[in-house]
Design a protein around this motif. Structure first.
Motif: not given
Length: 763
Positions: A181-186, A188-191, A368-376, A406-407
Motif C-alpha cells: 500500500p502506498d500514497c500513489s494508491n490514494m 494517481h493510481e488511476a493514472t 492537458v494538465c490534470y490533478g486529483m480532481g480527475i483521479t479521485q 498528470p500533476l
C-alpha cells in the motif's frame, strides 16, 4: 443577491495568488520554525543542482535554476522539517498517548522533530526511548513471529528517496510479500492504471520545455496555487506569450485566475499581476466524463461539417490511422449520447462545451494538465482515459509542445513506483531482482492501500511497517481504519515528526523510528551521501542535505530499512550493510534491475540529472497491439438525485496533504478555522439555508446501519458549481466509506462523495 451575513473567520480575498502575502507567509514560517542561520541558509539550496529536492511537490526544476527556486508552500515544507523544535524522550515522558490523541493534527506535528527511537510501553501508555539495536531486534522477532509474509503490510510514502524505496521493496520481497500500500494508491493510481491501457505508459508524456512550445493548455481538476505553486511561473510565462489557458474545475481557484510572481521584482513593486485563465468552466463535481465526451462530440460534429463542406476536417487522420485503434467505437459511442443527458451529467451547457472544443481545435499543440480532481473518483481511471482520447483525436501525444501532464503531489511518488513500490510487479522486474540478488520473489499480487486496510480490519494482516506518511489519517473511512490499526500485533513508523497514525498503538508492539530529512547531511561508512528522486515529468536528479541532523540519534531511511531487514532475515542473501555504506551501490543495483537507469551514477552527476525513457513521447505504444487505444466509457455516472449534492475534499492553503501548517486558507478567504463547507448560493436557497448557517453533512452511501456525518459545520456561499460542495481533507474523509473507490485502480473517491446538507441539529 442579498448581502451576506458576517461570518467569523471568513472574508473576501481579492488579491492574486503569490505576491506580497506569499512572501509574508514565507517570513512567518521561517520565523516560527527555523531558529538559526544555518537553517535559514538551507532555503538557498532548495531545488538547486548542488542542493536538496524540495519535499513540497513533484513539479520539475527548470534547467537553469535561480537563487530563489522555491515557492511559499515549499518554504513552509522546508521550515517545517528544518525546525528548531524537538520531540525527545523528555517530551514523551510527560505526555501519555491518550493525552496526545486529544491534540489537533497541527499541534502534534508542531511539537518538532523526533530525536530518538521509541517503543510504546503499555504499562505507562507512553513512548519510551530504546536503542537502535534493541528496536531492530524487537521488530525482526515480531515479523518472524507473524508466520505468513502476506499478513504484513509495507506502506511507502512518496517522500522516500529512490534508494530507500528500492531497499524497501527488496526487503519486503525477500521477506515474501508484494503487499505495498502506498500514497500513489490514494492519488494517481488511476493514472498508473489508466494510461498504460490507453498509451502503453503510466506516466505523463511532456517535459517542462514543452510548455514553451504549446499553443493551448487545458487545466482540469487541480489547484496549482496551493498544491504545486511553482507551476504558476510556467503558466505565467505561457499566458504572457498569448497561450490560451482553459480551466475546467468545479471551484473557482485564485491560483488559476491571477498570479503576481515573487520572482519578478517589477511586478511586485508595481502591484502588477498576470491573468492566467482565459476560459474558466465549472462543471459539477463528478461531471468530468460528460464534459470530455461533450467536447469530443462537438469536435467530431464540427470535423464532419468541415469535411462535408470539402475541407480537411479537424482530426489528425494520418495519426489516427497509423498509431491508434478504437476510433470507430469511440465515435459510435459519442453519437449515441444526446446533448440533454450530457448537459445534465456535466453541469455545463452545450454551448460551453462547443466553445471548449473550438479552442482545442484552433490550437495545433495542446497540453492537458490534470490533478486529483480527475483521479479521485469512482470512475477516475475512465476520466484519465477520456483525457487521453481527447488528445489522441488531434495527434497531441508524442510531439513537441503537446501531451498529457498528470500533476503528482509528493516529490518522489513517481520515483517510488519506478523503483518497485507496487503491489503488482511485472515478471521482468521479479526475474531481474532474482537474478541480481539470488532471492526468491513472490508472484502473488499484493495489497493496495484499500485492500491493506480491509485485510487488517478482518485480521488477515497482523503487522504494518510504514516508510513515512500518515496512512490512518490519509485514508478514507476513519471509523473503520482507526480501530483496525489499533488491533495490529506490530506497528512500525519511520518518520521525522509525530502524527496521529503513530498513536494507534493498540495491544501489540509499536515502534517509532526517527529518520533524517531531505535538508540534513547523510554520512555513512563510505562518507557523505546523496539520494535521488524523480519528478512528475520523469527527470531523475540528486538531492543533498546540508544541515546538521536534528539529533545524533537519527539514521537515514536506507540505513533504517537495512537495519530492520538484517534483523528480520538472519539468512538474507542481501548484504544490507554493504549496500548502505555507499548509496552508489544501491544505485548500481537499481541500474542492474531497471534498464532505463543505465549509467546511473554517471548521469546523475550531471546538474539537473537525466530523463527516463518515455516511449509514448516518441509515439512508441507499449500496448498489446502496439497502438494507442481509444477507450469508451459508456454513459458515465448519472446526475445525482435533486436533494443529493456531490462533495469534494480539498486542501487548504495552509496544509500539505495531511500536514496542517496552520488554520488559514488565504485564497478562499478563510482564517483560523477548518470547520467550513463551500456551497453554491442557489443550492443554499433551495435548501432554505444561507451563508454562515451551521449545518450537518450526511453521507448518502454510508452503508447499512451506518450514518457518516460531520456536525456543526459553517456553510460558506462560494464560487462553486451548482450541485457541488467542498470541505477540507482529511476531516471530510469521515464521510467516505472504505468501499467507495475506483474499481479499476482502487483510488478512494475523495472528490465525489454524495451527501445531503441539513440545518444543524440541536446539540
Amino acid at each position: 443577491m442579498a448581502k451576506k451575513q458576517q461570518v467569523p473567520g471568513v472574508e473576501e480575498f481579492d488579491g492574486p495568488a503569490g505576491g506580497w502575502p506569499a512572501l509574508g507567509a514565507v517570513a512567518r514560517a521561517v520565523r516560527d520554525q527555523m531558529a538559526v542561520a544555518d537553517e535559514l541558509r538551507a532555503l538557498k539550496r532548495v531545488n538547486q543542482p548542488d542542493g536538496f529536492d524540495c519535499p513540497g511537490c513533484a513539479w520539475p526544476d527548470p534547467k537553469h535554476t535561480s537563487s530563489f527556486e522555491f515557492c511559499e508552500n515549499g518554504a513552509k515544507a522546508v521550515a517545517w522539517e528544518a525546525t528548531g523544535k524537538r520531540a525527545g524522550p523528555e517530551f514523551f515522558a510527560g505526555h501519555s498517548v491518550a493525552e496526545l490523541w486529544s491534540w489537533s493534527d497541527h499541534r502534534l506535528e508542531d511539537i518538532g522533530r523526533l530525536t530518538h527511537p521509541m517503543r510504546y510501553e503499555h504499562a505507562t501508555d507512553r513512548y519510551v526511548a530504546v536503542d537502535w539495536d534493541e528496536a531492530f531486534a524487537g521488530i525482526g522477532a515480531a515479523l518472524r513471529a507473524v508466520g505468513d509474509p502476506d499478513a504484513v503490510e509495507f506502506y511507502a510514502s512518496g517522500r522516500a528517496s529512490n534508494e530507500a524505496a528500492f531497499l524497501w521493496q527488496l526487503f519486503a520481497r525477500e521477506f515474501g510479500t508484494n503487499n505495498f500500500p502506498d500514497c500513489s494508491n490514494m492519488c494517481h493510481e488511476a493514472t498508473s492504471v489508466g494510461l498504460p491501457e490507453s498509451i502503453g505508459f503510466g506516466k505523463g508524456t511532456v517535459s517542462l520545455e514543452d510548455f514553451e512550445h504549446c499553443d493551448a493548455i487545458f487545466s482540469i481538476g487541480h489547484n496549482p496555487g496551493t498544491n504545486h505553486p511553482r507551476m504558476l511561473s510556467t503558466l505565467r510565462a505561457a499566458a504572457r506569450r498569448g497561450v490560451p489557458i482553459v480551466v475546467i474545475n468545479p471551484m473557482r481557484e485564485r491560483g488559476l485566475e491571477r498570479f503576481a510572481s515573487p520572482q519578478h521584482p517589477l511586478e511586485m513593486l508595481t502591484g502588477g499581476e498576470t491573468r492566467l485563465a482565459t476560459t474558466y468552466s465549472q462543471p459539477r463535481v463528478g461531471g468530468d466524463i460528460a464534459v470530455l465526451q461533450g467536447i469530443m462530440k462537438a469536435l467530431l460534429a464540427e470535423d464532419a461539417a468541415q469535411c462535408e463542406a470539402g475541407g480537411a476536417g479537424l482530426l489528425d487522420r494520418e495519426f489516427i490511422s497509423r498509431h491508434t485503434e478504437g476510433f470507430e467505437a469511440l465515435g459510435a459511442e459519442l453519437a449515441t449520447l444526446d446533448w440533454p443527458d450530457i448537459e445534465a451529467r456535466s453541469g455545463l451547457g452545450r454551448a460551453d462545451m462547443e466553445a471548449l472544443a473550438a479552442i482545442y481545435a484552433r490550437a495545433d499543440r495542446v497540453i492537458v494538465c490534470y490533478g486529483m480532481g480527475i483521479t479521485q473518483h469512482r470512475h477516475g481511471t475512465q476520466n484519465v482515459q477520456q483525457i487521453a482520447n481527447l488528445l489522441l483525436l488531434r495527434g497531441n501525444i508524442g510531439r513537441p509542445g503537446a501531451g498529457i501532464c498528470p500533476l503528482r503531489g509528493h516529490s518522489n511518488v513517481q520515483g517510488d513506483r519506478t523503483v518497485g513500490i507496487t503491489e503488482a510487479p511485472t515478471e521482468a522486474w521479479c526475474a531481474a531482482l532474482e537474478g541480481e540478488f539470488g532471492i526468491r520473489v513472490p508472484r502473488r499480487r499484493g495489497h493496495n492501500a484499500v485492500e491493506a486496510v480491509q485485510a487488517i480490519s478482518q485480521r488477515r494482516s497482523r503487522a504494518m511497517l510504514c516508510l513515512g506518511g500518515n496512512l490512518a489519517v490519509a485514508m478514507s473511512d476513519p471509523d473503520t481504519v482507526f480501530p483496525a490499526l489499533r488491533g495490529l500485533d506490530l506497528s512500525v513508523h519511520i518518520a521525522t515528526k509525530l502524527n496521529r497514525s503513530h498513536l494507534l498503538v493498540g495491544q501489540g508492539q509499536s515502534f517509532l523510528l526517527p529518520c533524517l530529512g531531505r535538508t540534513e547531511r547523510d554520512v555513512q561508512e563510505g562518507g557523505e551521501q546523496f539520494v535521488t528522486v524523480e519528478d512528475s515529468m520523469s527527470m531523475v536528479h540528486a538531492s543533498r542535505g546540508s544541515l546538521a541532523p536534528a539529533s545524533d540519534q537519527l539514521r537515514s531511511e536506507p540505513a533504517i530499512v537495512a537495519g530492520i531487514a538484517g534483523a528480520t532475515l538472519p539468512d538474507s542473501r542481501v548484504d544490507w550493510r554493504h549496500l548502505v555504506a555507499d548509496y552508489a551501490r544501491i544505485r548500481a543495483a537499481i541500474e542492474a534491475v531497471h534498464p532505463d537507469f543505465r549509467d546511473y551514477e554517471e548521469r546523475i552527476s550531471t546538474p539537473g540529472g537525466f530523463h527516463l525513457e518515455n516511449p509514448a513521447a516518441r509515439r512508441q505504444w507499449h500496448t498489446p497491439t502496439g497502438r494507442a487505444r481509444f477507450l469508451c466509457a459508456g454513459a458515465g455516472p448519472a446526475a445525482p438525485a435533486p436533494d443529493v449534492l456531490q462533495l469534494a475534499t480539498v486542501r487548504s492553503h495552509d496544509q500539505y496533504n495531511t500536514t496542517i501548517y496552520g488554520f488559514d486558507d488565504r485564497y478562499r478567504g478563510v482564517r483560523g478555522r477548518r470547520d467550513v463547507v463551500f456551497a453554491h448560493p442557489d443550492d443554499l436557497a433551495a435548501l432554505g439555508l444561507a451563508h454562515g448557517d451551521r449545518v450537518d453533512i450526511e453521507a448518502v452511501d454510508g452503508g447499512a446501519g451506518t450514518r457518516r456525518r460531520l456536525r456543526g459545520y459553517t456553510v460558506i456561499a462560494g464560487q462553486i458549481a451548482r450541485g457541488s460542495l467542498a470541505a477540507y481533507y482529511p476531516e471530510a474523509n469521515a464521510l467516505l466509506s472504505l468501499d467507495s473507490h475506483d474499481r479499476q485502480s482502487g483510488t478512494p473517491a475523495y472528490k465525489s462523495i454524495p451527501v445531503r446538507l441539513r440545518a444543524a441539529a440541536a446539540e
